[in-house]
Design a protein around this motif. Structure first.
Motif, PDB file in Angstrom:
ATOM      1  N   GLN A  73       0.842  -1.188   0.000  1.00  0.00           N
ATOM      2  CA  GLN A  73       0.000   0.000   0.000  1.00  0.00           C
ATOM      3  C   GLN A  73       0.879   1.240   0.000  1.00  0.00           C
ATOM      4  O   GLN A  73       1.469   1.591   1.038  1.00  0.00           O
ATOM      5  N   PRO A  74       0.984   1.901  -1.151  1.00  0.00           N
ATOM      6  CA  PRO A  74       1.752   3.153  -1.205  1.00  0.00           C
ATOM      7  C   PRO A  74       1.075   4.224  -0.357  1.00  0.00           C
ATOM      8  O   PRO A  74      -0.148   4.176  -0.140  1.00  0.00           O
ATOM      9  N   PRO A  75       1.813   5.217   0.087  1.00  0.00           N
ATOM     10  CA  PRO A  75       1.223   6.280   0.909  1.00  0.00           C
ATOM     11  C   PRO A  75       0.052   6.954   0.207  1.00  0.00           C
ATOM     12  O   PRO A  75       0.178   7.394  -0.942  1.00  0.00           O
ATOM     13  N   GLY A  76      -1.083   7.028   0.875  1.00  0.00           N
ATOM     14  CA  GLY A  76      -2.251   7.702   0.330  1.00  0.00           C
ATOM     15  C   GLY A  76      -2.979   6.956  -0.765  1.00  0.00           C
ATOM     16  O   GLY A  76      -3.886   7.514  -1.396  1.00  0.00           O
ATOM     17  N   LYS A  77      -2.600   5.698  -1.001  1.00  0.00           N
ATOM     18  CA  LYS A  77      -3.225   4.926  -2.075  1.00  0.00           C
ATOM     19  C   LYS A  77      -3.810   3.623  -1.526  1.00  0.00           C
ATOM     20  O   LYS A  77      -3.655   3.313  -0.354  1.00  0.00           O
ATOM     21  N   GLY A  78      -4.465   2.897  -2.388  1.00  0.00           N
ATOM     22  CA  GLY A  78      -5.088   1.646  -1.999  1.00  0.00           C
ATOM     23  C   GLY A  78      -4.129   0.468  -2.024  1.00  0.00           C
ATOM     24  O   GLY A  78      -2.958   0.605  -2.380  1.00  0.00           O
ATOM     25  N   LEU A  79      -4.656  -0.686  -1.643  1.00  0.00           N
ATOM     26  CA  LEU A  79      -3.855  -1.901  -1.640  1.00  0.00           C
ATOM     27  C   LEU A  79      -3.565  -2.373  -3.060  1.00  0.00           C
ATOM     28  O   LEU A  79      -4.432  -2.293  -3.936  1.00  0.00           O
ATOM     29  N   GLU A  80      -2.356  -2.882  -3.258  1.00  0.00           N
ATOM     30  CA  GLU A  80      -1.949  -3.423  -4.559  1.00  0.00           C
ATOM     31  C   GLU A  80      -1.415  -4.832  -4.352  1.00  0.00           C
ATOM     32  O   GLU A  80      -0.470  -5.044  -3.592  1.00  0.00           O
ATOM     33  N   TRP A  81      -2.013  -5.788  -5.047  1.00  0.00           N
ATOM     34  CA  TRP A  81      -1.574  -7.161  -4.949  1.00  0.00           C
ATOM     35  C   TRP A  81      -0.307  -7.366  -5.768  1.00  0.00           C
ATOM     36  O   TRP A  81      -0.225  -6.936  -6.917  1.00  0.00           O
ATOM     37  N   ILE A  82       0.706  -8.008  -5.180  1.00  0.00           N
ATOM     38  CA  ILE A  82       2.001  -8.203  -5.847  1.00  0.00           C
ATOM     39  C   ILE A  82       2.107  -9.607  -6.435  1.00  0.00           C
ATOM     40  O   ILE A  82       2.520  -9.790  -7.584  1.00  0.00           O
ATOM     41  N   GLY A  83       1.738 -10.620  -5.639  1.00  0.00           N
ATOM     42  CA  GLY A  83       1.828 -11.988  -6.123  1.00  0.00           C
ATOM     43  C   GLY A  83       1.772 -12.978  -4.981  1.00  0.00           C
ATOM     44  O   GLY A  83       1.686 -12.588  -3.822  1.00  0.00           O
ATOM     45  N   TYR A  84       1.813 -14.261  -5.350  1.00  0.00           N
ATOM     46  CA  TYR A  84       1.791 -15.292  -4.316  1.00  0.00           C
ATOM     47  C   TYR A  84       2.643 -16.493  -4.699  1.00  0.00           C
ATOM     48  O   TYR A  84       3.012 -16.673  -5.866  1.00  0.00           O
ATOM     49  N   SER A 109       7.740  -8.464 -14.275  1.00  0.00           N
ATOM     50  CA  SER A 109       9.109  -8.440 -14.790  1.00  0.00           C
ATOM     51  C   SER A 109      10.140  -8.135 -13.701  1.00  0.00           C
ATOM     52  O   SER A 109      11.339  -8.402 -13.890  1.00  0.00           O
ATOM     53  N   ARG A 110       9.686  -7.612 -12.568  1.00  0.00           N
ATOM     54  CA  ARG A 110      10.626  -7.225 -11.503  1.00  0.00           C
ATOM     55  C   ARG A 110      10.462  -8.039 -10.226  1.00  0.00           C
ATOM     56  O   ARG A 110      11.181  -7.815  -9.254  1.00  0.00           O
ATOM     57  N   LEU A 116      11.970  -7.565  -5.188  1.00  0.00           N
ATOM     58  CA  LEU A 116      11.488  -6.627  -6.204  1.00  0.00           C
ATOM     59  C   LEU A 116      12.702  -5.851  -6.700  1.00  0.00           C
ATOM     60  O   LEU A 116      13.329  -5.117  -5.919  1.00  0.00           O
ATOM     61  N   SER A 117      13.031  -6.019  -7.947  1.00  0.00           N
ATOM     62  CA  SER A 117      14.257  -5.451  -8.479  1.00  0.00           C
ATOM     63  C   SER A 117      14.031  -4.068  -9.088  1.00  0.00           C
ATOM     64  O   SER A 117      12.896  -3.653  -9.344  1.00  0.00           O
ATOM     65  N   SER A 118      15.132  -3.373  -9.306  1.00  0.00           N
ATOM     66  CA  SER A 118      15.123  -2.070  -9.994  1.00  0.00           C
ATOM     67  C   SER A 118      14.093  -1.119  -9.404  1.00  0.00           C
ATOM     68  O   SER A 118      13.272  -0.527 -10.116  1.00  0.00           O
TER      69      SER A 118
END
Length: 120
Positions: free
Chosen positions: A41-52, A67-68, A84-86
């Motif tokens: 969850q970035p500051p001031g934003k909603g939840l973002e699913w990355i993976g499992y 890709s990252r 999480l790269s780059s």
């Protein structure tokens, strides 16, 4: 009671790789029909699913981050990890690990979250 706890550096420099570990207690990460997930969850934003990573060790990533992203596991230590790269400052967020139940595709346990800031 299942507990999840994130650990890792709180500050990462741009272009480097963000690495976090989630330590699970109260259940095995190989238990049937559970998916061990990273969400941010970035500051001031909603939840973002990355993976499992699944109970079988299969992985699935968000197309926007695929890709990252790399998610792995250590069954001996009952841990799973995110790389999480780059990274850029846009990757600054509170990162959570969570358990996703395959029976109803809902999250039933969450870690407390850890803030990772990307800055030079």
């Amino acid at each position: 009671q299942v507990q999840l706890k994130e650990s890792g550096p709180g500050l990462v420099k741009p272009s480097q790789t963000l690495s976090l570990t989630c330590t699970v207690s109260g259940d095995s990460i190989t238990a049937l029909r559970f998916y061990w997930t990273w969400v941010r969850q970035p500051p001031g934003k909603g939840l973002e699913w990355i993976g499992y990573i699944s109970y079988l060790g299969n992985t699935y990533y968000s197309p926007s981050l695929q890709s990252r992203t790399s998610i792995s596991r250590n069954t001996s230590n009952n841990q799973f990890a995110l790389q999480l790269s780059s990274v850029t400052p846009e990757d600054t967020a509170v990162y959570y690990c969570a358990r996703l139940a395959g029976s109803n595709w809902s999250f039933d346990y969450w870690g407390q979250g850890t803030l990772v800031t990307v800055s030079s």
